[in-house]
Design a protein around this motif. Structure first.
Motif, mmCIF file in Angstrom:
data_model
loop_
_atom_site.group_PDB
_atom_site.id
_atom_site.type_symbol
_atom_site.label_atom_id
_atom_site.label_comp_id
_atom_site.label_asym_id
_atom_site.label_seq_id
_atom_site.Cartn_x
_atom_site.Cartn_y
_atom_site.Cartn_z
ATOM 1 N N THR A 63 1.532 12.216 -5.984
ATOM 2 C CA THR A 63 2.917 11.937 -6.155
ATOM 3 C C THR A 63 2.240 10.466 -6.910
ATOM 4 O O THR A 63 2.859 9.880 -8.602
ATOM 5 C CB THR A 63 3.722 11.886 -5.603
ATOM 6 O OG1 THR A 63 3.772 10.981 -3.977
ATOM 7 C CG2 THR A 63 4.341 13.112 -5.224
ATOM 8 N N ALA A 64 1.909 9.405 -6.697
ATOM 9 C CA ALA A 64 0.815 8.348 -7.468
ATOM 10 C C ALA A 64 0.651 8.627 -8.920
ATOM 11 O O ALA A 64 0.670 7.801 -9.510
ATOM 12 C CB ALA A 64 0.746 8.171 -6.759
ATOM 13 N N PHE A 120 10.167 9.751 -6.299
ATOM 14 C CA PHE A 120 9.227 10.304 -7.498
ATOM 15 C C PHE A 120 10.613 11.955 -7.984
ATOM 16 O O PHE A 120 11.039 12.172 -7.623
ATOM 17 C CB PHE A 120 8.048 11.456 -6.564
ATOM 18 C CG PHE A 120 7.144 12.643 -7.201
ATOM 19 C CD1 PHE A 120 6.280 12.399 -8.328
ATOM 20 C CD2 PHE A 120 7.490 13.573 -6.667
ATOM 21 C CE1 PHE A 120 6.150 13.185 -8.448
ATOM 22 C CE2 PHE A 120 6.759 14.710 -7.273
ATOM 23 C CZ PHE A 120 5.699 14.651 -8.455
ATOM 24 N N GLU A 139 0.715 11.954 -0.712
ATOM 25 C CA GLU A 139 1.698 9.981 -1.443
ATOM 26 C C GLU A 139 0.137 10.467 -2.828
ATOM 27 O O GLU A 139 0.797 9.731 -3.668
ATOM 28 C CB GLU A 139 0.968 9.282 -0.710
ATOM 29 C CG GLU A 139 1.845 8.923 0.745
ATOM 30 C CD GLU A 139 1.646 8.274 1.847
ATOM 31 O OE1 GLU A 139 0.589 7.649 1.629
ATOM 32 O OE2 GLU A 139 1.955 8.192 2.548
ATOM 33 N N VAL A 140 -0.856 10.198 -2.835
ATOM 34 C CA VAL A 140 -1.947 9.658 -3.844
ATOM 35 C C VAL A 140 -1.761 11.091 -5.034
ATOM 36 O O VAL A 140 -1.311 10.887 -6.757
ATOM 37 C CB VAL A 140 -3.280 10.007 -3.038
ATOM 38 C CG1 VAL A 140 -4.408 10.271 -4.707
ATOM 39 C CG2 VAL A 140 -3.770 9.122 -2.501
ATOM 40 N N ASN A 171 9.176 12.715 0.676
ATOM 41 C CA ASN A 171 9.601 11.833 1.316
ATOM 42 C C ASN A 171 9.375 10.884 -0.008
ATOM 43 O O ASN A 171 9.855 9.595 -0.372
ATOM 44 C CB ASN A 171 8.445 11.258 2.012
ATOM 45 C CG ASN A 171 8.660 11.940 3.647
ATOM 46 O OD1 ASN A 171 10.117 11.819 3.918
ATOM 47 N ND2 ASN A 171 7.831 11.507 3.910
ATOM 48 N N ALA A 172 8.203 11.258 -1.005
ATOM 49 C CA ALA A 172 8.550 10.537 -2.335
ATOM 50 C C ALA A 172 9.500 10.889 -3.602
ATOM 51 O O ALA A 172 9.454 9.729 -4.226
ATOM 52 C CB ALA A 172 7.039 11.098 -2.892
ATOM 53 N N ALA A 193 -0.961 14.112 4.733
ATOM 54 C CA ALA A 193 0.344 13.318 4.082
ATOM 55 C C ALA A 193 -0.277 12.062 3.169
ATOM 56 O O ALA A 193 0.474 11.840 1.998
ATOM 57 C CB ALA A 193 0.520 12.580 5.051
ATOM 58 N N LYS A 194 -1.541 11.430 3.757
ATOM 59 C CA LYS A 194 -1.968 11.211 2.121
ATOM 60 C C LYS A 194 -2.694 11.531 1.090
ATOM 61 O O LYS A 194 -2.021 11.029 0.004
ATOM 62 C CB LYS A 194 -2.934 10.182 2.746
ATOM 63 C CG LYS A 194 -4.198 8.909 2.192
ATOM 64 C CD LYS A 194 -3.190 7.481 1.774
ATOM 65 C CE LYS A 194 -3.425 6.302 2.224
ATOM 66 N NZ LYS A 194 -2.994 5.201 1.403
ATOM 67 N N GLU A 254 11.989 8.824 -2.626
ATOM 68 C CA GLU A 254 11.970 7.245 -3.026
ATOM 69 C C GLU A 254 11.725 6.732 -4.739
ATOM 70 O O GLU A 254 11.099 6.059 -5.340
ATOM 71 C CB GLU A 254 10.327 6.930 -2.679
ATOM 72 C CG GLU A 254 10.369 6.618 -0.842
ATOM 73 C CD GLU A 254 9.148 6.212 -0.387
ATOM 74 O OE1 GLU A 254 7.951 5.843 -0.836
ATOM 75 O OE2 GLU A 254 9.446 6.229 0.674
ATOM 76 N N ALA A 274 5.555 14.804 2.732
ATOM 77 C CA ALA A 274 5.366 13.357 1.858
ATOM 78 C C ALA A 274 5.546 13.334 0.787
ATOM 79 O O ALA A 274 6.576 12.386 -0.211
ATOM 80 C CB ALA A 274 3.652 13.338 2.062
#
Length: 122
Positions: free
Chosen positions: A38-39, A87, A35-36, A81-82, A31-32, A85, A78
């Motif tokens: 997508t960021a 993405f 997040e990385v 979820n992005a 999941a992390k 938010e 994840a």
């Protein structure tokens, strides 16, 4: 719990895909990683994004049931979820493999989220 061998292949794709807190349980690590990813996806080359998504697709298609669950409930959720938010999931959607897209569509259906037309399976 030790991470599977393909985990190190993911991290080796780019120095932008760094996970600092690597003592998390495997699902949380994926999941992390999501997040990385997508960021920093806009900082990755097309080839790097495709490599990450291809490696994860391969796990979904051919991995153990445990590894498949890690990718589905860690990374892909994840990713969704992005998207919730802000993405732009559409920017990588075509690079997702059929197993990944099918999981995302099934998860949207389960969660009562209407999938836009561009998410249709090809």
């Amino acid at each position: 719990m030790a991470m599977p061998p393909w985990w190190h292949d993911l991290l080796a794709v780019s120095d932008r895909l760094v996970i600092v807190d690597d003592d998390l349980p495997p699902t949380f690590l994926l999941a992390k990683f999501g997040e990385v990813f997508t960021a920093h996806s806009s900082e990755l080359t097309c080839e790097q994004r495709r490599r990450v998504l291809s490696l994860l697709e391969q796990v979904l298609a051919d991995g153990t049931e445990k590894d498949q669950a890690l990718v589905a409930t860690g990374f892909l959720e994840a990713l969704l979820n992005a998207w919730d938010e802000g993405f732009e999931l559409r920017t990588v959607w075509d690079d997702l493999g059929p197993e990944s897209r099918a999981h995302c569509l099934a998860w949207n259906k389960f969660a009562g989220v209407d999938s836009p037309d561009w998410m249709g399976l090809r």
